[in-house]
Design an enzyme around this catalytic site. Sequence first.
Site, mmCIF file in Angstrom:
data_model
loop_
_atom_site.group_PDB
_atom_site.id
_atom_site.type_symbol
_atom_site.label_atom_id
_atom_site.label_comp_id
_atom_site.label_asym_id
_atom_site.label_seq_id
_atom_site.Cartn_x
_atom_site.Cartn_y
_atom_site.Cartn_z
ATOM 1 N N SER A 88 0.888 -1.240 -0.103
ATOM 2 C CA SER A 88 -0.041 -0.014 -0.006
ATOM 3 C C SER A 88 0.840 1.149 -0.013
ATOM 4 O O SER A 88 0.417 2.379 -0.005
ATOM 5 C CB SER A 88 -0.825 0.240 1.083
ATOM 6 O OG SER A 88 -2.080 -0.369 0.709
ATOM 7 N N LYS A 91 -0.110 3.763 -2.589
ATOM 8 C CA LYS A 91 -1.080 4.742 -2.319
ATOM 9 C C LYS A 91 -0.530 6.067 -2.201
ATOM 10 O O LYS A 91 -1.368 7.181 -2.450
ATOM 11 C CB LYS A 91 -2.160 4.536 -1.306
ATOM 12 C CG LYS A 91 -3.025 3.198 -1.372
ATOM 13 C CD LYS A 91 -3.948 2.913 -0.170
ATOM 14 C CE LYS A 91 -4.708 1.697 -0.508
ATOM 15 N NZ LYS A 91 -4.110 0.478 -0.157
ATOM 16 N N SER A 333 -6.601 2.923 4.573
ATOM 17 C CA SER A 333 -5.860 2.230 3.380
ATOM 18 C C SER A 333 -6.951 1.756 2.683
ATOM 19 O O SER A 333 -6.699 0.279 2.364
ATOM 20 C CB SER A 333 -4.560 1.437 3.944
ATOM 21 O OG SER A 333 -4.073 0.996 2.960
#
Length: 524
Positions: A88, A91, A333
């Site tokens: 993640s 992101k 997230s």
Amino acid sequence: MRRRFASVIGAALSAGLVATAAVPTTAHAEPVRAASAPAASGDLRADLDAILADPRLADADVGVLVRDARTGAVRYARGAEGSLLPASNQKINTSVAALALLGPGYRFRTSVLAARVKGSTVTGNLYLKGTGDPTLRTAEYDALAAQVAARGVTRVTGDLIADDTWFDAVRTPAHWDPADLQYAYAGPISALTVSPNDDFDAGSVGVSVEPGEPGEPVAVTLTPATDAVKIDNRAVTGPAGSASTLSVNRANGSDTIVVSGSYPADGAVYETLRTVPEPTLYAADVFRKALEAHGVRVDGAVRRGAAPGGATLLADHRSMPLSRLIRPFLKLSNNVIAEILVKAVGREVAGRGSWEAGLPAIERYVHGLGVPAERLTMADGSGLSRLNRVTPRDITTVLRRAQTKTWFPAWYQALPIAGDPDPLVGGTLTNRMRGTPAAGNVHAKTGTLTGVTALSGYVRDPSGRRLVFSVIFNGYAGGAPKDIEDKIAVRLAGGDVARTTARFRAGSSGGADLRLECSWTKSC
């Protein structure tokens, strides 16, 4: 629902673990330039080397880079140009590009339209048109229905048409693991969708299982109530104190959720999420029920289609601006929000709401920040794909350049903040680094896949100077070594290495447990 943080957000703020082997990559060592400001007592390089000597990393690909946030001077580097799976941390790129290309004031719009209205009757079809809003819950669809009723409409003689043409009809990337697709962290992407909760797990429905009397079937309910999926309830109530063998599954391509096994009579209500195979029709079904509740009857069926040009606007909803949406996106997230933003960028930049249009636009923006094209691979926006590749050096470049943007203050505060007990502040770092110099100091994005863990962001050293750092480990032994990431961040914040190491070894992070902050989500 089974909550990650305890249902934390009333109007603003996904579940699982991947089980795929890590893809090995190669780490590269590089020289360390002199720091431009004093660090904590002790030698930073020696201290970080000691932390990274952990035997769990013996065969891992390790990438670590620490830089002065203002000058870019390197304070520490190991494997900083190695091509690594980011999980993640992907992101970071998606969010900064979305803010730049869509703008912090960007809002998703959902409209209700009709071609012909005569008195209290829509003669013909009623159209529900979406542009990707992941924050639409039952309450928002109810408010849209109330607007239609307030116009005096009581009947629709035609069909309810769900217009999701703002995006393409590809629901998930082909390279996502098929075993993930029933879980909320891998929700289907549509321009028209429903979130079952305040965490905006769009494209999923809540499944609640309540025991009855021993030997009787369990009770199963959906939230929100919908006919977009069916329940095949095969589960029975077991004796009080018996073991649960409950299973809740939806096979790929099926619109049926199968509940099976046994659940003890004294068990608490079990709540989970499962994705809905066709999010567009799910949204339309929820809206139709809302219309009925407000006295508006639809004679026809619910189906997908496109609204005609020049239709009359009967109701309208605008989402919160992106500058606010970025907070639940990064704090929790949220993978679905990431992919919706990719398609929104594609629509904005290239006129096509698709991964094929959005991902290149995001990559071009990141290249413009100073990241070489050959070192960045974006296969999705969330980090769930195992085809993504980044380097710690390039992540720190994006972190440094982001500081110059007008939207940076909102983005910086949207990153999880170490050790803060408020889930809307601490996010995925709520239970980490409490009681250390990193608590309330580190603003960073977490990342987790099987065999992959990452932490990248900002920290102020004891002199007050801001540092940017990126820590990525691929292919380590055992469970995700989040404690090693934390030791590095605490040391950068001025913590004593020996004391911090002893506290982590004792299984404590300033009183907080060291369980994975991602025990509830994939690619967090």
